[in-house]
Design a protein around this motif. Sequence first.
Motif, PDB file in Angstrom:
ATOM      1  N   ASP A  21       0.850  -1.194   0.000  1.00 60.05           N
ATOM      2  CA  ASP A  21       0.000   0.000   0.000  1.00 60.05           C
ATOM      3  C   ASP A  21       0.886   1.244   0.000  1.00 60.05           C
ATOM      4  OD1 ASP A  21      -1.666   2.234   0.959  1.00 60.05           O
ATOM      5  OD2 ASP A  21      -3.151   0.702   1.456  1.00 60.05           O
ATOM      6  N   ALA A  22       0.654   2.130  -0.949  1.00 58.60           N
ATOM      7  CA  ALA A  22       1.490   3.320  -1.100  1.00 58.60           C
ATOM      8  C   ALA A  22       1.538   4.155   0.174  1.00 58.60           C
ATOM      9  CB  ALA A  22       0.981   4.176  -2.254  1.00 58.60           C
ATOM     10  N   ARG A  23       0.461   4.114   0.969  1.00 57.77           N
ATOM     11  CA  ARG A  23       0.397   4.970   2.156  1.00 57.77           C
ATOM     12  C   ARG A  23       1.412   4.579   3.228  1.00 57.77           C
ATOM     13  NH1 ARG A  23      -5.912   4.380   3.184  1.00 57.77           N
ATOM     14  NH2 ARG A  23      -5.298   2.265   2.542  1.00 57.77           N
ATOM     15  N   HIS A  24       1.875   3.330   3.199  1.00 63.64           N
ATOM     16  CA  HIS A  24       2.935   2.957   4.136  1.00 63.64           C
ATOM     17  C   HIS A  24       4.215   3.730   3.809  1.00 63.64           C
ATOM     18  CE1 HIS A  24       5.073  -0.597   6.400  1.00 63.64           C
ATOM     19  NE2 HIS A  24       5.378   0.583   6.900  1.00 63.64           N
ATOM     20  N   LEU A  25       4.538   3.796   2.529  1.00 56.13           N
ATOM     21  CA  LEU A  25       5.736   4.525   2.112  1.00 56.13           C
ATOM     22  C   LEU A  25       5.545   6.031   2.255  1.00 56.13           C
ATOM     23  CD1 LEU A  25       8.558   4.683   1.006  1.00 56.13           C
ATOM     24  CD2 LEU A  25       7.640   4.303  -1.303  1.00 56.13           C
ATOM     25  N   THR A  26       4.404   6.558   1.807  1.00 62.65           N
ATOM     26  CA  THR A  26       4.219   8.007   1.907  1.00 62.65           C
ATOM     27  C   THR A  26       4.151   8.456   3.367  1.00 62.65           C
ATOM     28  OG1 THR A  26       1.801   7.760   1.678  1.00 62.65           O
ATOM     29  CG2 THR A  26       3.071   8.175  -0.335  1.00 62.65           C
ATOM     30  N   GLY A  27       3.596   7.619   4.239  1.00 61.89           N
ATOM     31  CA  GLY A  27       3.600   7.939   5.659  1.00 61.89           C
ATOM     32  C   GLY A  27       5.001   7.954   6.234  1.00 61.89           C
ATOM     33  N   THR A  28       5.834   7.034   5.773  1.00 61.14           N
ATOM     34  CA  THR A  28       7.233   7.009   6.210  1.00 61.14           C
ATOM     35  C   THR A  28       7.966   8.255   5.741  1.00 61.14           C
ATOM     36  OG1 THR A  28       7.208   4.588   6.094  1.00 61.14           O
ATOM     37  CG2 THR A  28       9.358   5.661   6.135  1.00 61.14           C
ATOM     38  N   VAL A  29       7.718   8.636   4.498  1.00 57.61           N
ATOM     39  CA  VAL A  29       8.345   9.845   3.951  1.00 57.61           C
ATOM     40  C   VAL A  29       7.959  11.064   4.782  1.00 57.61           C
ATOM     41  CG1 VAL A  29       8.453  11.378   1.943  1.00 57.61           C
ATOM     42  CG2 VAL A  29       8.504   8.883   1.631  1.00 57.61           C
ATOM     43  N   ASP A  30       6.692  11.184   5.120  1.00 55.99           N
ATOM     44  CA  ASP A  30       6.244  12.318   5.931  1.00 55.99           C
ATOM     45  C   ASP A  30       6.936  12.329   7.285  1.00 55.99           C
ATOM     46  OD1 ASP A  30       4.567  13.212   3.946  1.00 55.99           O
ATOM     47  OD2 ASP A  30       2.760  12.292   4.783  1.00 55.99           O
ATOM     48  N   ARG A  31       7.019  11.177   7.928  1.00 57.16           N
ATOM     49  CA  ARG A  31       7.651  11.110   9.249  1.00 57.16           C
ATOM     50  C   ARG A  31       9.131  11.484   9.199  1.00 57.16           C
ATOM     51  NH1 ARG A  31       5.555   6.607  13.499  1.00 57.16           N
ATOM     52  NH2 ARG A  31       3.315   7.046  13.323  1.00 57.16           N
ATOM     53  N   ALA A  32       9.765  11.169   8.064  1.00 54.78           N
ATOM     54  CA  ALA A  32      11.190  11.451   7.928  1.00 54.78           C
ATOM     55  C   ALA A  32      11.469  12.876   7.469  1.00 54.78           C
ATOM     56  CB  ALA A  32      11.811  10.469   6.940  1.00 54.78           C
ATOM     57  N   GLY A  33      10.414  13.633   7.184  1.00 53.64           N
ATOM     58  CA  GLY A  33      10.614  14.987   6.685  1.00 53.64           C
ATOM     59  C   GLY A  33      11.132  15.020   5.267  1.00 53.64           C
ATOM     60  N   GLY A  34      10.790  13.998   4.490  1.00 54.08           N
ATOM     61  CA  GLY A  34      11.247  13.933   3.113  1.00 54.08           C
ATOM     62  C   GLY A  34      10.236  14.492   2.138  1.00 54.08           C
ATOM     63  N   ASP A  35      10.537  14.338   0.874  1.00 59.57           N
ATOM     64  CA  ASP A  35       9.694  14.798  -0.219  1.00 59.57           C
ATOM     65  C   ASP A  35       9.462  13.591  -1.126  1.00 59.57           C
ATOM     66  OD1 ASP A  35       8.605  15.864  -2.532  1.00 59.57           O
ATOM     67  OD2 ASP A  35      10.086  17.463  -2.730  1.00 59.57           O
ATOM     68  N   ILE A  36       8.220  13.222  -1.341  1.00 62.25           N
ATOM     69  CA  ILE A  36       7.931  12.031  -2.142  1.00 62.25           C
ATOM     70  C   ILE A  36       8.505  12.149  -3.548  1.00 62.25           C
ATOM     71  CG2 ILE A  36       5.695  12.797  -3.015  1.00 62.25           C
ATOM     72  CD1 ILE A  36       6.601   9.236  -1.758  1.00 62.25           C
ATOM     73  N   ALA A  37       8.649  13.370  -4.039  1.00 60.84           N
ATOM     74  CA  ALA A  37       9.218  13.580  -5.367  1.00 60.84           C
ATOM     75  C   ALA A  37      10.742  13.449  -5.367  1.00 60.84           C
ATOM     76  CB  ALA A  37       8.828  14.955  -5.901  1.00 60.84           C
ATOM     77  N   ARG A  38      11.318  13.361  -4.173  1.00 65.06           N
ATOM     78  CA  ARG A  38      12.773  13.211  -4.030  1.00 65.06           C
ATOM     79  C   ARG A  38      13.083  11.994  -3.158  1.00 65.06           C
ATOM     80  NH1 ARG A  38      16.505  15.345  -6.939  1.00 65.06           N
ATOM     81  NH2 ARG A  38      17.879  15.475  -5.117  1.00 65.06           N
ATOM     82  N   THR A  39      12.354  10.904  -3.409  1.00 64.86           N
ATOM     83  CA  THR A  39      12.486   9.691  -2.601  1.00 64.86           C
ATOM     84  C   THR A  39      12.823   8.502  -3.494  1.00 64.86           C
ATOM     85  OG1 THR A  39      10.969  10.448  -0.868  1.00 64.86           O
ATOM     86  CG2 THR A  39      11.231   8.072  -1.106  1.00 64.86           C
ATOM     87  N   VAL A  40      13.686   7.635  -2.993  1.00 63.63           N
ATOM     88  CA  VAL A  40      14.030   6.374  -3.648  1.00 63.63           C
ATOM     89  C   VAL A  40      13.789   5.254  -2.646  1.00 63.63           C
ATOM     90  CG1 VAL A  40      15.901   4.984  -4.619  1.00 63.63           C
ATOM     91  CG2 VAL A  40      15.729   7.413  -5.191  1.00 63.63           C
TER      92      VAL A  40
END
Length: 236
Positions: A153-172
């Motif tokens: 589920d994409a929301r697991h990754l996008t939730g992780t990105v948010d918690r890490a203070g990242g940008d989904i457009a700059r995530t690998v």
Amino acid sequence: MAPAPARATLVVFDLDGTLLDTHSDLVESLNHTIAALGLEPVSYDDLTHLVGQGARVMIERACRLRGHPLEADALPPLVERFVAHYAGNMPGRTEPYPGLVAAMDRLSSAGYRLAVCTNKMESLALGLIDKLDLTQYFDAITGGDTFEYRKPDARHLTGTVDRAGGDIARTVMIGDSINDIAVAKNAGVPSIAVPFGYSDVPVSSLDPDQIIMHFDELTPELVERLLREFATKVAV
């Protein structure tokens, strides 16, 4: 008003079979668990068909593999038995894959943020990473029970990105199995696959954006190239 600062580039790792070689301890704790049912032990060769969805599913699959499908009420005590054994023996024989720590040092020194997105229970992931003295590398560590949803589920990754203070457009996303490559596709980020983990099929068949054979290949230059190429592909 001053513009908001740009969010950092983020590299997200799966845990089992990607960051850490956990196979010995997973097999040992799983066999300890199913021994309570009198079942024959599983082997490393079985592991690739069992892992990827957390302890509950792994136990269910192991029991089914041994011809003993579980009733729903039989699972909770087995999960407790597994967690107690696994947590009580950390870190066991688990260790980072060769070149991992040096790769994380390279990325951190270049200003990248790092995170973990795993279907392992959050408490087990946190405990294991801490026992191996790796916690300081990560801005977020999320497990299969951190949210109401889990990989792929994409929301697991996008939730992780948010918690890490990242940008989904700059995530690998980096992983070893279909859940990792699928969650990257579902979230719209490039993926890197490693072939030394627990996938039950060749990782090339999962269509990742990049395969690395060793963490020596994981460099800021590789991350930037993937992000550029992925952005170009999406724009076409």
